[in-house]
Write a protein that holds these residues in place. Structure first.
Motif, short mmCIF file in Angstrom:
data_model
loop_
_atom_site.label_atom_id
_atom_site.label_comp_id
_atom_site.label_asym_id
_atom_site.label_seq_id
_atom_site.Cartn_x
_atom_site.Cartn_y
_atom_site.Cartn_z
N SER A 12 0.78 -1.10 0.08
CA SER A 12 -0.18 -0.06 -0.03
C SER A 12 0.74 1.23 0.05
CB SER A 12 -0.83 0.16 1.30
OG SER A 12 -1.81 1.18 1.16
N ASN A 13 0.48 2.21 -0.59
CA ASN A 13 1.21 3.60 -0.80
C ASN A 13 0.42 4.40 0.22
OD1 ASN A 13 2.83 2.94 -2.99
ND2 ASN A 13 1.20 3.13 -4.49
N VAL A 14 -0.38 3.95 0.99
CA VAL A 14 -1.07 5.01 1.97
C VAL A 14 -0.35 5.09 3.30
CG1 VAL A 14 -3.32 5.43 3.25
CG2 VAL A 14 -3.29 4.32 1.08
N SER A 15 -0.11 6.15 3.77
CA SER A 15 0.74 6.38 4.96
C SER A 15 0.06 5.85 6.12
CB SER A 15 0.92 7.78 5.18
OG SER A 15 -0.11 8.52 5.30
N ARG A 16 0.74 5.77 7.36
CA ARG A 16 0.19 5.02 8.44
C ARG A 16 -0.67 6.08 9.17
NH1 ARG A 16 1.92 0.97 11.65
NH2 ARG A 16 2.38 -0.03 9.43
N PRO A 17 -0.35 7.32 9.29
CA PRO A 17 -1.48 8.15 9.70
C PRO A 17 -2.71 8.36 9.06
CG PRO A 17 0.77 9.28 9.61
CD PRO A 17 0.76 7.99 8.67
N GLU A 18 -2.56 8.03 7.76
CA GLU A 18 -4.03 7.84 6.70
C GLU A 18 -4.72 6.69 7.17
OE1 GLU A 18 -7.15 8.76 4.04
OE2 GLU A 18 -5.84 10.00 5.32
N GLN A 19 -4.10 5.63 7.42
CA GLN A 19 -4.62 4.43 7.60
C GLN A 19 -5.28 4.58 8.96
OE1 GLN A 19 -1.84 1.28 7.44
NE2 GLN A 19 -0.94 1.71 5.70
N ARG A 21 -6.35 7.35 10.61
CA ARG A 21 -7.42 8.36 10.18
C ARG A 21 -8.73 7.56 9.83
NH1 ARG A 21 -10.51 10.69 6.90
NH2 ARG A 21 -9.87 9.53 5.40
#
Length: 389
Positions: A12-19, A21
């Motif tokens: 995944s290219n999604v950052s940990r903070p976005e996950q 959130r």
């Protein structure tokens, strides 16, 4: 073994903070929905306050809020319409078809109806199946199950998604915003698209693809444009704002009177002044257009005398007439940093109509300015370097 792992999705290219959130949003959304649904539905005598498909809707609403499948009409319309289809199948065909066939028929008809009403929402299929397999309680409630439980749950969850996503910096609802709009109001395409891919190219490819994409068209267009910019940077190297900006810039303060500011622009032959506070942070920008608009100079008749009256101090303590730059400037102008690649400024100047971009350092203090002329000259020099190579 390698063949097995080839079936797994990529990282995944999604950052940990976005996950985090997204996960926190689903938790808050479902919790508030359940509590309010119980409060709203209890007086009606309804015994079902929450249904499982709301969990699937929460994944879309909070994890992928930009998806066309997660927009308010898709969510509400998809869930309610699918629920009505499922209840209708039970009412009119429940005695004549076996349950597995009835469930499949309900989901199939729900998908067809969602396509027709332009509200495709994957959890809607689960709502239709819930209406079929929900048992005696759901069957007895019938259409009330949809018009009360499903509708209330969905409305509450969408409301929570609107509040939470916007509070956490995610635009929702994700209204279609084309990046090809011409700010001059003409039919010409945006300048950045006249040599790259065109809107017709994207539309033709999407028609040829002929499948539902879990991404909005404007986001897809924006990703293509950003990819082109990165490819340009890799090919020609990164030229930053610090490399081409003008540093010895005349500026104004909030309290600079109009006539001195106008003379400053005339003497230095510039059409804009950055407005700085005492800490040299950019608080606005004033242009010749601001002077003309606020001075009521909407015609050439008597323009000279009108401008003189506008620039001259009124001589009274309280007046509605603008007296200083801070009263006519554009507040919170778009800025860029010293290390911003100049290709990032192309869409701002070409498509958004900005003619001057103030440049700030790491502490947000004013460092210089880039005009359209600076940008054109830099791109021209880059092109010459490419031709020489």
């Amino acid at each position: 073994m390698r063949a097995f792992f080839s079936w797994l999705p990529g990282p995944s290219n999604v950052s940990r903070p976005e996950q985090l959130r997204a996960a926190a949003g689903a938790l808050c959304g479902l919790l508030v929905t359940a509590l309010f649904a119980h409060y709203v539905l209890a007086p009606t005598g309804t015994s079902i306050f929450m249904i499982a498909p709301m969990g699937a809707s929460a994944v879309l609403l909070f994890a992928v809020p930009a998806s066309p499948l997660a927009q308010p009409w898709s969510v509400f319309g998809g869930n309610v319409v699918s629920g009505l289809v499922g209840v209708a199948c039970v009412r009119w065909l429940g005695d004549s078809l076996p349950m597995p066939l009835l469930g499949g028929l309900a989901v199939g008809l729900a998908i067809a109806t969602m396509f027709m009403m332009r509200c495709i929402h994957p959890p809607g299929g689960a709502v239709a199946l819930t209406a079929v397999l929900g048992g005696p309680v759901v069957h007895a409630a019938g259409f009330e199950f949809v018009l009360l439980t499903v509708a209330v749950d969905t409305a509450l969850l969408v409301t929570m998604a609107i509040i939470y996503n916007n509070l956490t910096g995610r635009r929702y609802p994700h209204v279609q915003q084309s990046t090809t709009v011409n700010v001059h109001g003409t039919k010409d395409e945006a300048p950045t698209l006249r040599l790259g891919f065109k809107t017709e190219d994207l539309d033709a490819v999407l028609r040829q693809y002929n499948q539902v994409l879990d991404i909005s068209r404007d986001d897809l267009e924006s990703l293509f444009m950003q990819t082109e910019q990165r490819a340009y940077q890799r090919r020609f190297g990164v030229i930053t704002c610090a490399d081409i900006m003008s540093c010895d810039i005349v500026s104004a303060e909030f309290g600079t009177e109009l006539e001195p500011a106008w003379q400053l622009m005339r003497n230095h032959r510039v059409v804009a002044l950055p407005v700085l506070n005492r800490a040299r942070r950019v608080i606005g920008i004033v242009t010749q257009t601001d002077f003309l608009e606020h001075g009521g100079l909407d015609s050439y008749s008597g323009m000279r005398s009108q401008l003189q009256r506008f620039l001259r101090k009124s001589g009274v303590t309280h007046t509605e007439k603008a007296e200083v730059v801070g009263q006519i400037m554009s507040h919170h102008p778009t800025t860029a940093r010293l290390d911003t690649p100049i290709v990032d400024l192309v869409p701002l100047m070409a498509n958004s109509g900005f003619h001057h971009i103030p440049i700030v350092d790491a502490e947000d203090r004013f460092a210089g300015i880039i005009t359209q002329s600076d940008l054109v000259a830099a791109l021209y020099q880059t092109r010459l370097a490419e031709a020489a190579a």
